[in-house]
Structures are given as C-alpha cells and as structure tokens.
Design an enzyme around this catalytic site. Structure first.
Site, PDB file in Angstrom:
ATOM      1  N   ARG A 203       0.836  -1.204   0.000  1.00 18.46           N
ATOM      2  CA  ARG A 203       0.000   0.000   0.000  1.00 18.46           C
ATOM      3  C   ARG A 203       0.867   1.250   0.000  1.00 18.46           C
ATOM      4  NH1 ARG A 203      -1.401   1.596   4.680  1.00 18.46           N
ATOM      5  NH2 ARG A 203      -2.084  -0.418   5.483  1.00 18.46           N
TER       6      ARG A 203
ATOM      7  N   ASP B  20      -8.813  18.992 -13.495  1.00 13.98           N
ATOM      8  CA  ASP B  20      -9.118  17.658 -14.013  1.00 13.98           C
ATOM      9  C   ASP B  20      -8.794  17.690 -15.508  1.00 13.98           C
ATOM     10  OD1 ASP B  20     -10.323  15.375 -15.119  1.00 13.98           O
ATOM     11  OD2 ASP B  20     -11.946  15.351 -13.646  1.00 13.98           O
TER      12      ASP B  20
ATOM     13  N   TYR C 207     -17.748  16.947 -14.059  1.00 16.58           N
ATOM     14  CA  TYR C 207     -18.126  15.535 -14.183  1.00 16.58           C
ATOM     15  C   TYR C 207     -19.136  15.147 -13.082  1.00 16.58           C
ATOM     16  CZ  TYR C 207     -17.517  10.457 -14.100  1.00 16.58           C
ATOM     17  OH  TYR C 207     -17.733   9.110 -14.112  1.00 16.58           O
TER      18      TYR C 207
ATOM     19  N   LYS D  62      -9.885   6.614 -18.914  1.00 17.74           N
ATOM     20  CA  LYS D  62     -10.288   7.134 -20.225  1.00 17.74           C
ATOM     21  C   LYS D  62      -9.093   7.064 -21.195  1.00 17.74           C
ATOM     22  CE  LYS D  62     -13.949   7.848 -17.778  1.00 17.74           C
ATOM     23  NZ  LYS D  62     -14.249   9.101 -17.098  1.00 17.74           N
TER      24      LYS D  62
HETATM   25  C1  LIG Z   1     -14.653   9.414 -15.744  1.00 16.75           C
HETATM   26  C2  LIG Z   1     -14.252  10.741 -15.178  1.00 16.75           C
HETATM   27  C3  LIG Z   1     -13.945  10.874 -13.809  1.00 16.75           C
HETATM   28  C4  LIG Z   1     -14.053   9.712 -12.835  1.00 16.75           C
HETATM   29  O1  LIG Z   1     -13.126   8.729 -13.100  1.00 16.75           O
HETATM   30  P1  LIG Z   1     -13.335   7.160 -12.779  1.00 16.75           P
HETATM   31  O2  LIG Z   1     -12.090   6.553 -13.279  1.00 16.75           O
HETATM   32  O3  LIG Z   1     -14.570   6.743 -13.514  1.00 16.75           O
HETATM   33  O4  LIG Z   1     -13.503   7.047 -11.311  1.00 16.75           O
HETATM   34  C5  LIG Z   1     -13.528  12.120 -13.369  1.00 16.75           C
HETATM   35  N1  LIG Z   1     -13.441  13.176 -14.197  1.00 16.75           N
HETATM   36  C6  LIG Z   1     -13.758  13.084 -15.508  1.00 16.75           C
HETATM   37  C7  LIG Z   1     -13.650  14.288 -16.382  1.00 16.75           C
HETATM   38  C8  LIG Z   1     -14.164  11.878 -16.043  1.00 16.75           C
HETATM   39  O5  LIG Z   1     -14.489  11.782 -17.342  1.00 16.75           O
END
Ligand SMILES: *Cc1c(COP(=O)(O)O)cnc(C)c1O
Length: 376
Positions: free
Chosen positions: A45, A169, A97, A194
C-alpha cells in the site's frame, strides 16, 4: 525530451535490475528487509515498484515532480480533497463531471467541506464567489458534455492572488495536448480509465504535482487512506499510456472530420467541439492546448430522434465512458447526467436530444457512413 519521446522514455517504465524493457508486474504485498528498517519497498500500500512506474510516468508527461496512482479517477479526486478540512470552501466548475458533483455534494458535504459551483469561464463570477473560507478552485476544461473551456492561466493567476490551490481535471485533454502544471495549476488529476488507459480495460486515477510539500501530503493521504492502484492495473496503464500520442493524433484527425460532417448535416442542430472556430472556447483552448481531443457533442431535435439514432449505429458502441480505441456514443441526459435534476441539466445546456460521441480509431469513412445512416 519532447512529448512523443517522453511517452516512451519518461518515468521509470523499464526494469533496471533485469533489463526487462517492460517493467514487470511486481505482484507482491510485502518486501523483505535487509535489517530492520533497511529497505527500498516496505508494504504494497505504501509503495510498489510497478505502481511507482506509472506514478513516475504521469509526473514526467505532466511535467511535474511527483505522481500518485489510485484505484479510480474518483478515488484520486477524493484523495486530493482530503487536503482540505472541515470549514473549508471550494469553487468548482459548474458543469463538472457528474461523479465529482456527487462526491462534493453527497460525501464531502458530510465532512463539512462546502462547495460553490461557478462558471469558471467567467472570472468575475469566480472572484465574486471567493469567501474567507475558500481554499481551492477545482476546474475541468474542456467539460463534459458541452466542452466548455476555462482559461487555466487566468484562473491560476486569480488563485495565486487569493492564495488558493488550483486543481485541474485534465481527463479530456490528456497530458499529450495540455499540461496544467505548466500553465500554473498546483495539482492535476486524471481519470486514467479514459484516454490514458485507452482500451476500456482498466479503471484508474492519477494525480501529478510539482511541489514537494503537496507531494508529501498526498503520499501520506494515499498510504493512509489506501485507495491505491494494483500492480497489475498499473502495468496495464503503463502499456496504454505508451501509445497515447499516436492514439490522440489519430483520434483528433477523425474528430475534426466528424465535427465538420455534423456541422453540415441538416438534422443536426448544434455541434460542440473545441476544434470548431465557432466554438465558444476555441481561442482560449487553442492558446493553452496543442490539440482539441476526441469528444464531440451534438443535438438533434427530440429525445425520440436521439434514442432512435443510438439504436442504429453499428460502429459507435452505446456505452458510458470515453477515450478508448473504439468509438462510443451516449445520451448524457439519460446516462452520465441522469442524476442531475432536469431543470439544472437544461440550465447547463444539456438538452434531452444531446448526443455525445467519443471518437475512436476506426476508419473515418466507416464512422461517417455509420452516422449518415443512423441520422436518416
Ligand atoms: C470518468 C471521469 C472521472 C471519474 O473517473 P473514474 O475513473 O470513472 O472514477 C472524473 N473526471 C472526468 C472528467 C471523467 O471523465
């Protein structure tokens, strides 16, 4: 090191000990100590060589100094939020998001961390929303699904003037096109699920920073709260990230053509894509990123028409998520943004007939033919 080279040689993604060109999956929970307290790794961890591989990799390609890998994008954002305390206030991009909206309003609200959602493209609105309790600004640019653009440099300046932490983000643009730390942000977060992973086979989150003290605090939180990325998923992510550059170039090429096709189509009403010179944030995006990405949203007249179209596509897979090799299509109002009340959704511009596509790597002629028949 230029971007494409950094994607191959940035960070530690080979094994110094064996010479393995692909960093091995160190599937170990604990590590032998030479004598008490004499070790490089201690417990899985706290640190794992494969996870450190992907962590050093994101730090390198975001031009930061330290990276952190988490079990999901939300776990990464949640960890960053643990930098704040009860009574603190944050400003957040209004069409952030949906999962981030839920985390802030339903989970962190219980810890007495308050948030205000503001249009972060409007600098006067940001200034007006800052209170004596405000500690940070959290922005997403471009946003989902309307691709609204925030000027990262301008907001970084504002944040600095008011002594606030700026968190970006960067999921949609990816480090291949946009580097928020270079533009003045303090922390960059990613849903690596993504584009970074890119193959719809791993759920992961990454954070990068350029400040030693923030890095120490984040490592303390990562180890203390424990939502770490597994060695196997860290390895999958490294594998995906190495081809980020070629994927983004090809996706962008397809996206530009599809956006032009949609603009010209009589059944399509509005098209949202930062690469279109008609897009509201086009100029700002162009000044802070070197590419426009692969997400396009567009509207058809009614929800019924949208639902019918989603049934008819062959090469656009009906699914949530984005950023993968295969093209995906979704209806935000009924899928990713269903938890947002309809009135708030409409106020944000997320109409019932709004369709979002994540452009993949298929042949562009097939994608255009597919949308042509689906729109008929
Ligand atoms: C999908 C997404 C998240 C969350 O991510 P996960 O991997 O699904 O937990 C956060 N911000 C944006 C812009 C996203 O597209």
């Amino acid at each position: 090191m230029r971007k494409k080279t950094a994607l191959i040689h940035g960070g530690i993604t080979t094994d110094a000990q064996t010479g393995a060109v692909s960093l091995p999956i160190f599937q170990a929970s604990t590590f032998k100590q030479k004598s008490v307290g004499d070790f490089t790794y201690e417990y899985g961890r706290t640190g794992n060589p494969t996870r450190e591989g992907v962590e050093s990799f994101i730090a390198a390609i975001e031009q930061g100094t330290h990276g952190f890998a988490f079990a999901s994008g939300m776990a990464a954002i949640h960890a960053v939020m643990q930098l704040f305390e009860a009574g603190d206030h944050l400003l957040i991009t209004d069409d952030v998001y949906g999962g981030t909206y839920r985390l802030m309003t339903k989970i962190l609200a219980k810890n007495n961390i308050s948030v205000s959602f503001v249009d972060t493209a409007d600098h006067a609105a940001i200034e007006a929303a800052i209170t004596s309790a405000t500690k940070a600004i959290f922005i997403e640019t471009p946003t989902n699904p309307l691709l609204k653009v925030t000027d990262i440099r301008a907001v970084a300046q504002l944040a600095q003037q008011h002594n606030l932490t700026l968190i970006v983000d960067n999921t949609f643009s990816t480090p291949y096109w946009q580097n928020p730390l270079v533009l003045g942000a303090d922390i960059v977060v990613h849903s690596a699920t993504k584009y970074l992973g890119g193959h719809s086979d791993v759920v992961a989150g990454l954070v990068a920073v350029k400040d030693e003290q923030l890095a120490e605090q984040l490592h303390f939180i990562q180890n203390g709260a424990g939502a770490v990325l597994s060695p196997h998923d860290s390895w999958l992510l490294i594998r995906g990230m190495k081809t980020l550059g070629v994927r983004m170039e090809e996706i962008e090429h397809n996206a530009n053509k599809l956006a032009a096709f949609l603009v010209a189509h009589p059944k399509v009403e509005k098209v949202y894509y930062p690469g279109l010179s008609s897009h509201k944030g086009h100029t700002i995006h162009e000044a802070q990123a070197s590419g426009f990405g692969g997400i396009i949203s567009f509207t058809v007249a009614t929800e019924e028409q949208a639902l019918a179209l989603l049934q008819r596509t062959k090469f656009f897979t009906l699914a949530e998520s984005l950023g993968a090799v295969e093209s995906l299509i979704s209806l935000p109002a009924k899928m990713t943004h269903a938890s947002i009340p309809r009135e708030r959704r409409l106020a944000l511009g997320i109409e019932d007939g709004l369709i979002r596509i994540s452009v993949g790597l298929e042949d562009i002629e097939d994608l255009i033919e597919d949308l042509t028949q689906a729109l008929q």
